[in-house]
Design a protein around this motif. Sequence first.
Motif, PDB file in Angstrom:
ATOM      1  N   GLU A 356       0.825  -1.209   0.000  1.00  0.00           N
ATOM      2  CA  GLU A 356       0.000   0.000   0.000  1.00  0.00           C
ATOM      3  C   GLU A 356       0.861   1.262   0.000  1.00  0.00           C
ATOM      4  O   GLU A 356       1.864   1.351   0.715  1.00  0.00           O
ATOM      5  N   GLU A 357       0.445   2.212  -0.802  1.00  0.00           N
ATOM      6  CA  GLU A 357       1.119   3.514  -0.855  1.00  0.00           C
ATOM      7  C   GLU A 357       0.103   4.523  -1.379  1.00  0.00           C
ATOM      8  O   GLU A 357      -0.667   4.220  -2.294  1.00  0.00           O
ATOM      9  N   SER A 358       0.124   5.722  -0.817  1.00  0.00           N
ATOM     10  CA  SER A 358      -0.896   6.713  -1.179  1.00  0.00           C
ATOM     11  C   SER A 358      -0.360   7.845  -2.040  1.00  0.00           C
ATOM     12  O   SER A 358      -1.124   8.723  -2.443  1.00  0.00           O
ATOM     13  N   GLU A 359       0.916   7.860  -2.350  1.00  0.00           N
ATOM     14  CA  GLU A 359       1.483   8.972  -3.115  1.00  0.00           C
ATOM     15  C   GLU A 359       0.818   9.083  -4.482  1.00  0.00           C
ATOM     16  O   GLU A 359       0.687   8.097  -5.213  1.00  0.00           O
ATOM     17  N   GLU A 360       0.420  10.296  -4.838  1.00  0.00           N
ATOM     18  CA  GLU A 360      -0.266  10.529  -6.096  1.00  0.00           C
ATOM     19  C   GLU A 360       0.732  10.797  -7.224  1.00  0.00           C
ATOM     20  O   GLU A 360       1.852  11.242  -6.988  1.00  0.00           O
TER      21      GLU A 360
END
Length: 613
Positions: A356-360
């Motif tokens: 999981e990673e949230s960087e756009e």
Amino acid sequence: MPPPRVIAPCSPRVIALLDLDCFYCQCEMLRLGLPASTPLVVLQWQMSLAVSYPARELGIKRGDKYKDIKHLAQVVFIHVECDGLAGDGLAGDGAGDGLAGDGAEPAPMDRVARYERQYSLTAPEKAAALAREDRYLPPHATSKATIERYRYVSGLVFAQVKACLDELCGPSPYIFEKASVDEMYLDLSAHCAAELLRDPSPPLSPGAARTLPAGSPPPPPWVAGCNAVAAVRASVKEELGLTLSAGVAGNKTLAKLLAGENKPDGQCALGAGGLPLLLAKTKLGKVRGYGGKWGRAVIDVALAYRGVEVDGMGYEEAREARGKVAMADVAKVPAAFFEERRVSAGGILALCRDGEESEEVENTEGQLVQTISAFKSFAASAASTLDAIGDWVALIAREISGRVRDDEERNSRFPRTLTVYFASAEKGAKMKSRSGPMPAKAETAGIVAFFNKVLGEPGVFPLNRIGAAATNFLSREKNGIAAAFAKQQAPSPAKQQARTPSPAKQQAQEQAAPEEDPDLAMARRLQEEFDKGGAPDEEDPDLALARRIQTEINEGEKRGAQSRDRDEEVARELNRKFEREEMVLQASKKPQAKKRKGGGEMGGIQAFFQKKK
């Protein structure tokens, strides 16, 4: 501690990383007309900077010293382009164009003409260039390396990718992020959602069939993304003759990891059950953002959890131990153990356990560079007086002048600030800088004069590095009220100097940087190797020093944007309202741009590639 969750990779986000395969080597093969099977090494001074895949099969690696591999007769060795004090450009086509050391004032767009000429040689000219350049090492004392040749092709590739996506995606938006000179991220989520409305179970196209593990189908959104990426790669290969590899996933980190799974000229996506396999085989030091000090701190905690302490190890032993730690090993460490070691691990645990990673993906389309810079390093004995480096000052000034004038012609803007950088040859000395207004029209003579003023201060010599940077760009609207404000002087040197972070803050900013272009990181390593041997190396404008400068500029611009002169803003608004009708009329008179097959515009710098077909 509960075991890591095993999940089927499924996400509404569809992120792709496209990476040009051994980019510098591809550029040289294209320029010199070499077949893809050629073992080729691109050198920077005495070390290999880029190694083609056929050359890798011979055991050559990036960072190998030229003296250790030059005995391989079947390998072609090409040095990165250099500008020399003699004025020949060291590539056989630079004489008299104002781009090397012949003293001519560079004209706008000359650089485009130079590189268009380099990549459109006839067959006899290519053969002559190969005979001249193969195994030729330019003299470091009179040469300055540049990667403009590769930046030029990079621009063509990015333009072709966007032209293809514009046609492919149609009304559904996509996000394009330039990650480096040879990498780009794409957010294709909206396009894939639209594709799934038409076909909820799309098949993988032939060029997009590779998955991890092999044969396991990825979820439908990623299938649509794979098909789009395959079309983009095919377009670049057909139009420009260059190959890309790609990875498709739900976030940037996984996409980048997957892009390396099927190189060269391939792509990969995660199938069902593929995430645990990827996490188990990927070493944490290979993950973007974890190759430096922060990554080593996380790895050391993972080793300590297994009872292995690196503090008492030697350098080589510690490096070997760290190199064996995979993402799955980090996932086994409890969060409390990280807290005991005072290492924050929330983000890395989410990545290593669940991917999981949230960087756009950041939209960089239309963004312009915020600094134009050039640097040169010396041996201290060769830079003991201003007269001794006068030719190098002139060469750097001509480069800055040419690139600024070219940028002004393209983007209708002009830098207000000129900064000169210099570093003393004394051990442990830090880089210093002085700033002032950019001379009118960025004339070489004015830049040289400011250089001489700065370097004429007491205690400057001997030096081991000098450089210059043009910053603080201001748009120049023609024939309007705001044009008057474009002529205003740059901030005073005292104010500009106050914007420069302290050395400690600069170091902290560098350590916090999320990632570095692999070729730039390689150049850092080359610099360190040269320093160990007692011979200084140089760094091109995009290398470590320029990154530090960019950090300074960004910090200054953030503050400057908050305190921008109110009169200038009012003038800009008046000018926009006053000239809106005239701008519309002028735009309507412009001829339609010629369309290429991919749906994008074809300008002069792209057209020559069509000649090879």
